[in-house]
Design an enzyme around this catalytic site. Structure first.
Site, PDB file in Angstrom:
ATOM      1  N   ARG A 176       0.863  -1.176   0.000  1.00  0.00           N
ATOM      2  CA  ARG A 176       0.000   0.000   0.000  1.00  0.00           C
ATOM      3  C   ARG A 176       0.901   1.228   0.000  1.00  0.00           C
ATOM      4  O   ARG A 176       2.018   1.184   0.500  1.00  0.00           O
ATOM      5  CB  ARG A 176      -0.900   0.017   1.239  1.00  0.00           C
ATOM      6  CG  ARG A 176      -1.797  -1.213   1.396  1.00  0.00           C
ATOM      7  CD  ARG A 176      -2.571  -1.144   2.711  1.00  0.00           C
ATOM      8  NE  ARG A 176      -3.474  -2.281   2.870  1.00  0.00           N
ATOM      9  CZ  ARG A 176      -3.160  -3.406   3.516  1.00  0.00           C
ATOM     10  NH1 ARG A 176      -1.947  -3.542   4.058  1.00  0.00           N
ATOM     11  NH2 ARG A 176      -4.025  -4.386   3.621  1.00  0.00           N
ATOM     12  N   LYS A 199      -1.686  -2.582   7.983  1.00  0.00           N
ATOM     13  CA  LYS A 199      -2.817  -2.089   8.761  1.00  0.00           C
ATOM     14  C   LYS A 199      -2.838  -2.735  10.141  1.00  0.00           C
ATOM     15  O   LYS A 199      -2.504  -3.903  10.293  1.00  0.00           O
ATOM     16  CB  LYS A 199      -4.135  -2.377   8.033  1.00  0.00           C
ATOM     17  CG  LYS A 199      -4.354  -1.498   6.798  1.00  0.00           C
ATOM     18  CD  LYS A 199      -5.723  -1.768   6.201  1.00  0.00           C
ATOM     19  CE  LYS A 199      -6.019  -0.830   5.039  1.00  0.00           C
ATOM     20  NZ  LYS A 199      -7.363  -1.065   4.460  1.00  0.00           N
ATOM     21  N   HIS A 267      -2.624   2.820  -6.197  1.00  0.00           N
ATOM     22  CA  HIS A 267      -3.182   1.597  -5.619  1.00  0.00           C
ATOM     23  C   HIS A 267      -3.436   0.542  -6.694  1.00  0.00           C
ATOM     24  O   HIS A 267      -3.435  -0.656  -6.406  1.00  0.00           O
ATOM     25  CB  HIS A 267      -4.475   1.905  -4.867  1.00  0.00           C
ATOM     26  CG  HIS A 267      -4.860   0.838  -3.884  1.00  0.00           C
ATOM     27  ND1 HIS A 267      -4.125   0.569  -2.750  1.00  0.00           N
ATOM     28  CD2 HIS A 267      -5.900  -0.037  -3.872  1.00  0.00           C
ATOM     29  CE1 HIS A 267      -4.692  -0.416  -2.080  1.00  0.00           C
ATOM     30  NE2 HIS A 267      -5.767  -0.812  -2.742  1.00  0.00           N
ATOM     31  N   ARG A 270      -0.771  -2.020  -6.864  1.00  0.00           N
ATOM     32  CA  ARG A 270      -0.930  -3.124  -5.890  1.00  0.00           C
ATOM     33  C   ARG A 270      -1.903  -4.160  -6.443  1.00  0.00           C
ATOM     34  O   ARG A 270      -1.662  -5.371  -6.341  1.00  0.00           O
ATOM     35  CB  ARG A 270      -1.416  -2.555  -4.563  1.00  0.00           C
ATOM     36  CG  ARG A 270      -1.760  -3.589  -3.488  1.00  0.00           C
ATOM     37  CD  ARG A 270      -2.051  -2.837  -2.190  1.00  0.00           C
ATOM     38  NE  ARG A 270      -2.919  -3.566  -1.279  1.00  0.00           N
ATOM     39  CZ  ARG A 270      -2.494  -4.414  -0.345  1.00  0.00           C
ATOM     40  NH1 ARG A 270      -1.215  -4.676  -0.231  1.00  0.00           N
ATOM     41  NH2 ARG A 270      -3.356  -5.004   0.460  1.00  0.00           N
ATOM     42  N   HIS A 293      -3.814  -9.178   3.663  1.00  0.00           N
ATOM     43  CA  HIS A 293      -5.264  -9.214   3.859  1.00  0.00           C
ATOM     44  C   HIS A 293      -5.600 -10.071   5.075  1.00  0.00           C
ATOM     45  O   HIS A 293      -5.112 -11.196   5.195  1.00  0.00           O
ATOM     46  CB  HIS A 293      -5.963  -9.818   2.636  1.00  0.00           C
ATOM     47  CG  HIS A 293      -6.056  -8.887   1.476  1.00  0.00           C
ATOM     48  ND1 HIS A 293      -6.313  -9.316   0.186  1.00  0.00           N
ATOM     49  CD2 HIS A 293      -5.920  -7.537   1.395  1.00  0.00           C
ATOM     50  CE1 HIS A 293      -6.340  -8.273  -0.629  1.00  0.00           C
ATOM     51  NE2 HIS A 293      -6.103  -7.193   0.080  1.00  0.00           N
ATOM     52  N   TYR A 302      -9.686 -11.008  -6.742  1.00  0.00           N
ATOM     53  CA  TYR A 302      -8.773 -11.013  -7.880  1.00  0.00           C
ATOM     54  C   TYR A 302      -9.041 -12.178  -8.829  1.00  0.00           C
ATOM     55  O   TYR A 302      -8.620 -12.134  -9.988  1.00  0.00           O
ATOM     56  CB  TYR A 302      -7.318 -11.026  -7.393  1.00  0.00           C
ATOM     57  CG  TYR A 302      -6.949  -9.744  -6.693  1.00  0.00           C
ATOM     58  CD1 TYR A 302      -6.802  -8.563  -7.411  1.00  0.00           C
ATOM     59  CD2 TYR A 302      -6.782  -9.706  -5.311  1.00  0.00           C
ATOM     60  CE1 TYR A 302      -6.489  -7.377  -6.780  1.00  0.00           C
ATOM     61  CE2 TYR A 302      -6.466  -8.518  -4.670  1.00  0.00           C
ATOM     62  CZ  TYR A 302      -6.328  -7.359  -5.408  1.00  0.00           C
ATOM     63  OH  TYR A 302      -6.023  -6.184  -4.779  1.00  0.00           O
TER      64      TYR A 302
END
Length: 321
Positions: A176, A199, A267, A270, A293, A302
């Site tokens: 990110r 995150k 983004h 990514r 994730h 995806y």
């Protein structure tokens, strides 16, 4: 926002003026909970604070007085709906509405767990339906062109090397933009893997490809500023930490030069990393770990991208016959 921040720094002064002392203290404890226990990003915490500020300010006017914990516990479904209808009237998008409701629900879950304040009404509020969005990656050829071209858009060689290094990290490691810009020189190892903090302060290991290392090394050699081991790796033109906006602007110039669509954002690189790995036989679990994730469902999207690409190739092949 530090742990010592006042409630007005979180939800805003207008909202604070509508709260009694007990509720104001509970709001501040919730913010500490989001920071220390949930480990949410500062950006998410600030957004939750704004959303709760809007909610509390509205409810104070709607109820006609000071708000306390008992007031929040006694709210009815119609009052939550009145707030959401008002926000919709302000032009809020469905995605922003969903985030606002998420903030309110999070606060009520905290009140239920930590403050002994329960509400059945908030559970009855349905979130707005969001359009199903499939990531829009660049093709492999366009991704390569983007990395090659972005450096040509800058007159200062070290800035050109910087922009190329950041975009190479996004595409070559699936980072990110905030993860890339938070790196320090100490984070760049000698080996072929790199530890990334994502995150909620979750760490993951990503491969450091030779092309990525070369781009970073080229930038570090060209950078005119002293790069301390624990200081920001990527610098703005005046030497301060590089902002995401600078990279977004560089991508915008490159996008215009190459005639790429508006979806070609930092983004999107990514997304391209994940999609191209999948198309080359990468398994979802590995890609999930590389992207950081928490939920496999976030990675499974995806497969839709790759399926849509194959369908387009198939259709194009038959059109040419």
């Amino acid at each position: 926002m530090s742990d010592s921040a006042a409630p007005e720094d979180f939800v805003g002064a207008p909202a604070l003026a509508s709260l009694d002392d007990n509720l104001a203290a509970a709001v501040l404890r919730w913010r500490r909970y989001l920071t220390s226990e949930k480990r949410m990003s500062p950006h998410t915490i600030a957004a939750y604070g704004r959303d709760m500020g809007d909610f509390l300010t509205f409810m104070s006017g709607y109820k006609g007085g000071m708000l306390g914990l008992a007031t929040l516990a006694g709210l009815h479904v119609r009052e939550f709906r009145a707030f959401l209808a008002a926000r919709r009237g302000d032009g809020l998008s469905s995605r922003s509405m969903a985030r606002t409701l998420s903030a309110i629900r999070n606060f009520y879950r905290y009140l239920d767990r930590a403050e002994g304040v329960h509400s059945d009404a908030i559970s009855a509020i349905e979130a707005p339906k969001l359009p199903h969005r499939v990531p829009r990656p660049l093709s492999e050829a366009d991704a390569r062109r983007a990395l090659e071209t972005v450096a040509e858009m800058e007159d200062e060689p070290w800035v050109a090397a910087r922009d190329a290094a950041v975009l190479t990290l996004l595409y070559g490691c699936g980072l990110r933009i905030a993860e890339a810009l938070s790196l320090t020189p100490r984070d760049i190892p000698e080996g072929d893997t790199m530890r990334v903090t994502g995150k909620r302060s979750k760490e993951r290991i990503v491969p450091l490809l030779p092309a990525v290392r070369e781009a970073i090394n080229d930038y570090m050699k060209a950078c005119p500023y002293s790069l301390g081991a624990d200081e920001p790796l990527f610098r703005a033109k005046r030497g301060g930490p590089l902002s995401p906006r600078a990279i977004q602007a560089a991508m915008q110039r490159m996008r215009a030069a190459l005639g790429l669509p508006d979806s070609a954002t930092p983004h999107a690189l990514r997304h391209s990393f994940a999609t191209h790995l999948l198309s080359r036989g990468g398994d979802l679990r590995t890609i999930q770990e590389l992207l950081g994730h928490a939920d496999l469902a976030s990675t499974q999207v995806y497969t839709e991208v790759d399926g849509a690409r194959l369908e387009a190739v198939y259709a194009e092949a038959f059109r040419r016959r």
